[in-house]
Design an enzyme around this catalytic site. Sequence first.
Site, PDB file in Angstrom:
ATOM      1  N   GLU A 190      59.479  23.530  68.470  1.00  0.00           N
ATOM      2  CA  GLU A 190      59.887  24.826  67.899  1.00  0.00           C
ATOM      3  C   GLU A 190      59.762  25.886  69.001  1.00  0.00           C
ATOM      4  OE1 GLU A 190      57.323  26.308  64.851  1.00  0.00           O
ATOM      5  OE2 GLU A 190      58.773  27.792  64.169  1.00  0.00           O
TER       6      GLU A 190
ATOM      7  N   ARG B  65      45.927  18.768  67.263  1.00  0.00           N
ATOM      8  CA  ARG B  65      45.341  18.959  65.933  1.00  0.00           C
ATOM      9  C   ARG B  65      45.509  17.739  65.055  1.00  0.00           C
ATOM     10  NH1 ARG B  65      47.300  23.781  67.548  1.00  0.00           N
ATOM     11  NH2 ARG B  65      49.352  23.329  66.677  1.00  0.00           N
TER      12      ARG B  65
HETATM   13  P1  AMP Z   1      57.965  20.271  65.884  1.00  0.00           P
HETATM   14  O1  AMP Z   1      58.116  19.239  66.972  1.00  0.00           O
HETATM   15  O2  AMP Z   1      58.924  21.405  66.046  1.00  0.00           O
HETATM   16  O3  AMP Z   1      58.032  19.632  64.511  1.00  0.00           O
HETATM   17  O4  AMP Z   1      56.547  20.925  66.079  1.00  0.00           O
HETATM   18  C1  AMP Z   1      55.416  20.314  65.556  1.00  0.00           C
HETATM   19  C2  AMP Z   1      54.235  20.438  66.485  1.00  0.00           C
HETATM   20  O5  AMP Z   1      54.088  21.740  67.016  1.00  0.00           O
HETATM   21  C3  AMP Z   1      52.975  20.119  65.724  1.00  0.00           C
HETATM   22  O6  AMP Z   1      52.165  19.268  66.533  1.00  0.00           O
HETATM   23  C4  AMP Z   1      52.319  21.471  65.484  1.00  0.00           C
HETATM   24  O7  AMP Z   1      50.933  21.386  65.753  1.00  0.00           O
HETATM   25  C5  AMP Z   1      52.996  22.433  66.431  1.00  0.00           C
HETATM   26  N1  AMP Z   1      53.575  23.601  65.737  1.00  0.00           N
HETATM   27  C6  AMP Z   1      54.890  23.918  65.662  1.00  0.00           C
HETATM   28  N2  AMP Z   1      55.100  25.039  64.988  1.00  0.00           N
HETATM   29  C7  AMP Z   1      53.890  25.467  64.592  1.00  0.00           C
HETATM   30  C8  AMP Z   1      53.429  26.577  63.809  1.00  0.00           C
HETATM   31  N3  AMP Z   1      54.285  27.493  63.299  1.00  0.00           N
HETATM   32  N4  AMP Z   1      52.103  26.683  63.573  1.00  0.00           N
HETATM   33  C9  AMP Z   1      51.227  25.763  64.058  1.00  0.00           C
HETATM   34  N5  AMP Z   1      51.594  24.701  64.800  1.00  0.00           N
HETATM   35  C10 AMP Z   1      52.903  24.544  65.068  1.00  0.00           C
END
Ligand code: AMP
Length: 177
Positions: A102, A65
């Site tokens: 996450e 995205r």
């Molecule tokens: P992080 O590495 O934990 O910061 O996760 C960020 C990545 O995971 C981004 O590229 C987001 O597109 C995706 N992502 C993580 N959590 C969500 C969420 N609750 N909703 C949408 N996309 C998420």
Amino acid sequence: MPNPVTTAEIAAAIRNVPDFPKPGIQFKDITPVLADARLFAGTIDLLTENFSPGEIDAVVGIDARGFIFAAAAALKLEAGFVPVRKKGKLPHTTHEEDYALEYGHATIAMHIDALKPGARVLLIDDLLATGGTAAAAVSLVKKLGAEILEVNFLIELKFLDGRAKLKDLPIRSLVTY
Ligand code: AMP
């Protein structure tokens, strides 16, 4: 488009999808923002507002995205667009970084010649959660000797404190939860 888009309007368009892609995750769906011409353009205006054309050499976007926002921001800033992709997708030689999400684990990659040393970079992704993805992307950009001027997100999940993993970098997010 006379009225500037507000972050409140963007926030109102983001759809929360509970338990996607697995139980306990509140997925932030940005497709309604993209589908609205005014909101999409206004989002790009806000993500790029600290820079004028000529001040950024490359906008780096994170799979998948992040590509949408980064590519549009690159056009606006008259900069190049560089993808950080999931492992195994880029055809040429890559640098890779492992990181925790996450939800799950992953490896991202960037072409070894994607950025020139000293290139001025704006890094963009759709959402900052734990910060693992963005921190890995920062490492890849730094490996190439480029300079990150700002890291921008449409959405930040503050309670996960992803910023802690991006210390010493200017971070901006338009909508926070
Ligand atoms: P992080 O590495 O934990 O910061 O996760 C960020 C990545 O995971 C981004 O590229 C987001 O597109 C995706 N992502 C993580 N959590 C969500 C969420 N609750 N909703 C949408 N996309 C998420």
